[in-house]
Design a protein around this motif. Structure first.
Motif, PDB file in Angstrom:
ATOM      1  N   VAL A   1       0.788  -1.200   0.050  1.00  0.00           N
ATOM      2  CA  VAL A   1       0.196  -0.153   0.157  1.00  0.00           C
ATOM      3  C   VAL A   1       0.770   1.361   0.020  1.00  0.00           C
ATOM      4  O   VAL A   1       0.568   2.356  -0.690  1.00  0.00           O
ATOM      5  CB  VAL A   1      -0.972  -0.025   1.159  1.00  0.00           C
ATOM      6  N   VAL A   2       1.937   1.354   0.798  1.00  0.00           N
ATOM      7  CA  VAL A   2       2.838   2.298   0.814  1.00  0.00           C
ATOM      8  C   VAL A   2       3.550   2.707  -0.495  1.00  0.00           C
ATOM      9  O   VAL A   2       3.601   3.700  -0.963  1.00  0.00           O
ATOM     10  CB  VAL A   2       4.021   2.245   2.075  1.00  0.00           C
ATOM     11  N   THR A   3       3.969   1.364  -1.201  1.00  0.00           N
ATOM     12  CA  THR A   3       4.465   1.688  -2.385  1.00  0.00           C
ATOM     13  C   THR A   3       3.481   2.238  -3.290  1.00  0.00           C
ATOM     14  O   THR A   3       3.827   2.986  -4.294  1.00  0.00           O
ATOM     15  CB  THR A   3       4.937   0.190  -2.899  1.00  0.00           C
ATOM     16  N   LEU A   4       2.447   1.639  -3.491  1.00  0.00           N
ATOM     17  CA  LEU A   4       1.239   2.253  -4.388  1.00  0.00           C
ATOM     18  C   LEU A   4       1.079   3.759  -4.256  1.00  0.00           C
ATOM     19  O   LEU A   4       0.929   4.568  -5.144  1.00  0.00           O
ATOM     20  CB  LEU A   4      -0.092   1.400  -4.305  1.00  0.00           C
TER      21      LEU A   4
ATOM     22  N   GLY B   1       4.197  -8.288  -4.634  1.00  0.00           N
ATOM     23  CA  GLY B   1       4.604  -8.883  -5.746  1.00  0.00           C
ATOM     24  C   GLY B   1       3.473  -8.373  -7.015  1.00  0.00           C
ATOM     25  O   GLY B   1       3.295  -7.342  -7.206  1.00  0.00           O
ATOM     26  N   GLY B   2       2.791  -9.582  -7.664  1.00  0.00           N
ATOM     27  CA  GLY B   2       1.875  -9.328  -8.694  1.00  0.00           C
ATOM     28  C   GLY B   2       0.743  -8.586  -8.116  1.00  0.00           C
ATOM     29  O   GLY B   2      -0.055  -8.041  -8.920  1.00  0.00           O
ATOM     30  N   ALA B   3       0.320  -8.546  -6.924  1.00  0.00           N
ATOM     31  CA  ALA B   3      -0.699  -7.680  -6.442  1.00  0.00           C
ATOM     32  C   ALA B   3      -0.691  -6.276  -6.618  1.00  0.00           C
ATOM     33  O   ALA B   3      -1.705  -5.626  -6.790  1.00  0.00           O
ATOM     34  CB  ALA B   3      -0.890  -8.138  -5.060  1.00  0.00           C
ATOM     35  N   LEU B   4       0.611  -5.820  -6.899  1.00  0.00           N
ATOM     36  CA  LEU B   4       0.605  -4.313  -7.086  1.00  0.00           C
ATOM     37  C   LEU B   4       0.143  -4.030  -8.641  1.00  0.00           C
ATOM     38  O   LEU B   4      -0.370  -2.643  -8.813  1.00  0.00           O
ATOM     39  CB  LEU B   4       2.305  -3.978  -7.082  1.00  0.00           C
ATOM     40  N   ILE B   5      -0.163  -5.131  -9.464  1.00  0.00           N
ATOM     41  CA  ILE B   5      -0.412  -4.361 -10.786  1.00  0.00           C
ATOM     42  C   ILE B   5      -1.785  -4.947 -11.000  1.00  0.00           C
ATOM     43  O   ILE B   5      -2.402  -5.056 -12.305  1.00  0.00           O
ATOM     44  CB  ILE B   5       0.566  -5.008 -12.103  1.00  0.00           C
ATOM     45  N   VAL B   6      -2.316  -5.599  -9.904  1.00  0.00           N
ATOM     46  CA  VAL B   6      -3.789  -6.051 -10.195  1.00  0.00           C
ATOM     47  C   VAL B   6      -4.611  -4.435 -10.387  1.00  0.00           C
ATOM     48  O   VAL B   6      -4.641  -3.607  -9.357  1.00  0.00           O
ATOM     49  CB  VAL B   6      -4.483  -6.783  -8.990  1.00  0.00           C
TER      50      VAL B   6
END
Length: 328
Positions: free
Chosen positions: A83-86, A238-243
């Motif tokens: 979340v922080v990254t997004l 991981g891949g959750a960031l690009i969902v």
């Protein structure tokens, strides 16, 4: 502040002036008429303009804390680090596109300042989101605000600040029920760590504001924070960031917790003295508690509510004492 500010922070990020009024100038840099310099205070803009500026600051605080509450609902999908990254990446993209900061013509010391500012921002956000993943939002912001409060007490060097420090300590003890037995100790540690980063954020936001024009320094620091935190977010989420749905919610968090508050506060500080802004930002823990209750169903006990009130009172008192010391 966090605080973001913040970050949510804190949320701390935009609340940097809780302890050091000059830090309010970070969003627009130095120079005549810069935010926080008092050159266009309420006396010049009139009573209506002053009230409007206060409304902008309060609206920014509400945006920050409700953004943090939305972030908590996103954590099951991407984790706290994700979340922080997004949030940091989305906010950095928006600010870089809007501000288009110049990369040339800056001294090595300028870059060193903005890098430390960005790292402090990343640390503040990262630790704060780890905290709200474990303890109630209002409690986390209350503990986090101790960092700026301590900085204010030390900066003022007035005996009366012993009273404010004691009041804050009483609030913290009451918040923990005498031993923090009802709270996750790891979450408490994360919140206190975020407070330390918030204090560093305050110091380096002021320096960045003096070295970079307009919001260039803020945009560059946000980009630094995003780059620093990106590997951590990828490792956890991981891949959750690009969902797509996760990215959309992350963008909402970035707008609520960073872009919108910065804009509102920048507009407010053109007419509102930084001293008044600082006192208003002391209300962050109360706003966070309301956001936690309304969105996350995090009800506070009466002792916890009283503890938050004590810390808010200590913050306001410390800020007023520092302002009087500077003006005197």
């Amino acid at each position: 502040m966090n605080p973001v500010k913040g970050a949510g922070a804190a949320e701390p990020v935009a609340a940097a002036s809780v302890a050091v009024p000059e830090a309010a100038g970070v969003a627009a840099g130095g120079g005549a008429g810069a935010p926080g310099d008092g050159s266009r205070g309420p006396a010049g803009g009139g009573r209506r303009a002053a009230l409007g500026s206060v409304a902008l600051v309060v609206s920014g605080g509400i945006s920050v804390q409700f953004g943090a509450a939305v972030a908590v609902t996103l954590m099951p999908r991407a984790g706290a680090a994700g979340v922080v990254t997004l949030r940091l990446v989305a906010a950095a993209l928006v600010l870089m596109l809007v501000c288009r900061p110049k990369l040339r013509g800056h001294a090595r010391a300028d870059w060193g300042t903005v890098v430390v500012f960005g790292v402090a921002m990343a640390g503040m956000n990262g630790l704060f989101y780890q905290a709200v993943d474990r303890i109630p939002l209002g409690v986390a912001v209350t503990l986090e605000v101790l960092g700026p409060l301590a900085l204010s007490v030390f900066a003022s060097r007035r005996l009366v600040n012993v009273l404010w420090a004691g009041l804050a300590l009483a609030g913290v003890v009451l918040l923990g029920g005498g031993g923090f037995g009802s709270l996750d100790l790891v979450g408490v540690a994360y919140a206190l760590g975020a407070g330390v980063c918030w204090a560093l954020y305050i110091l380096f936001s002021a320096r960045t504001g003096r070295r970079f024009p307009q919001a260039d320094g803020l945009a560059l620091a946000m980009a630094v924070g995003a780059v620093v935190f990106l590997p951590i977010g990828i490792a956890q989420a991981g891949g959750a960031l690009i969902v797509p749905s996760t990215m959309a919610l992350g963008a909402v968090v970035a707008v609520l917790s960073s872009v919108l508050p910065y804009t509102l506060e920048l507009l407010a500080l053109r007419r509102l003295p930084a001293s008044t802004f600082a006192i208003l930002m002391s209300l962050e823990p109360a706003i966070a508690a309301a956001a936690g209750f309304l969105i996350l169903n995090q009800a506070l006990s009466w002792p916890q509510a009283l503890a938050i009130a004590l810390v808010i009172g200590a913050s306001m008192g410390a800020v007023r004492t520092q302002i009087r010391g500077v003006s005197g």
